[in-house]
Design a protein around this motif. Structure first.
Motif, short mmCIF file in Angstrom:
data_model
loop_
_atom_site.label_atom_id
_atom_site.label_comp_id
_atom_site.label_asym_id
_atom_site.label_seq_id
_atom_site.Cartn_x
_atom_site.Cartn_y
_atom_site.Cartn_z
N PHE A 1 -7.47 38.62 71.77
CA PHE A 1 -8.41 37.53 71.54
C PHE A 1 -9.30 37.43 72.77
O PHE A 1 -8.84 37.02 73.83
N CYS B 1 -15.86 32.62 59.28
CA CYS B 1 -14.61 31.88 59.19
C CYS B 1 -14.86 30.60 58.41
O CYS B 1 -15.69 29.78 58.79
N THR C 1 -7.92 34.82 62.68
CA THR C 1 -8.50 36.00 63.33
C THR C 1 -7.60 37.21 63.12
O THR C 1 -8.06 38.29 62.75
N VAL D 1 -13.45 32.24 68.24
CA VAL D 1 -14.27 32.61 67.08
C VAL D 1 -14.82 31.33 66.46
O VAL D 1 -14.05 30.48 66.01
#
Length: 171
Positions: free
Chosen positions: A100, A56, A72, A104
């Motif tokens: 989820f 990310c 995400t 992340v």
């Protein structure tokens, strides 16, 4: 080398431009030659499972040192949607569900795996998950439906959109 000029994909829309890591590039990423979502590599294994290496980017941070949930979801949509493309089939997302599991982290090595759960006519039912490397902790899971489209799909969309503009009276 990535194709950064000309049409988005081949005349049959089956082979998009790719990054040096083999990642199929969407129209927004074509100009830079790399995926703005942070996907660095993609591959299809002998069992038909697609694998994606990514991280990310910091500019997708939502909370302190964690990815925005929208990032995400977008990455899972993109990666799962690349599975038909890796089979040289153009498709579009019809439905996507994301769970989820854990936050992340940004700028850490991640992996997404995508597989076909089943196919029914023009519909591909695809599942996938995102894990944190190297321990492979599951961060998110996704499932959805992708519908096969022919090369006239985007032209029909442009015609439909022009009709919407005309119906709005220029407002």
């Amino acid at each position: 080398m990535a194709n950064t000029t000309g049409t988005w994909a081949g005349a049959d829309f089956q082979e998009p431009p790719r990054s040096p890591g083999g990642v199929a590039l969407c129209g927004a990423c074509r100009g830079s030659g790399s995926c703005r979502l942070g996907v660095r590599r993609e591959r299809l294994d002998d069992d038909g499972v697609a694998w994606f290496e990514l991280a990310c980017p910091r500019d997708q941070e939502g909370g302190p040192d964690v990815a925005h949930g929208g990032w995400t979801a977008a990455v899972l949509d993109d990666c799962l949607g690349h599975l038909p493309l890796l089979h040289r089939v153009l498709s579009v997302t019809a439905e996507l569900s994301v769970s989820f599991v854990k936050p992340v982290p940004v700028e850490r090595p991640l992996e997404v795996r995508a597989w076909v759960e089943r196919r029914e006519g023009s519909r591909w039912y695809i599942g996938g998950e995102m894990v944190l490397l190297p321990a492979r902790a599951v961060l998110a899971r996704a499932s959805g439906i992708w519908v096969t489209r022919d090369r006239g799909h985007f032209a029909r969309h442009e015609q439909w959109l022009a009709g919407q503009d005309a119906a709005g009276g220029g407002q």
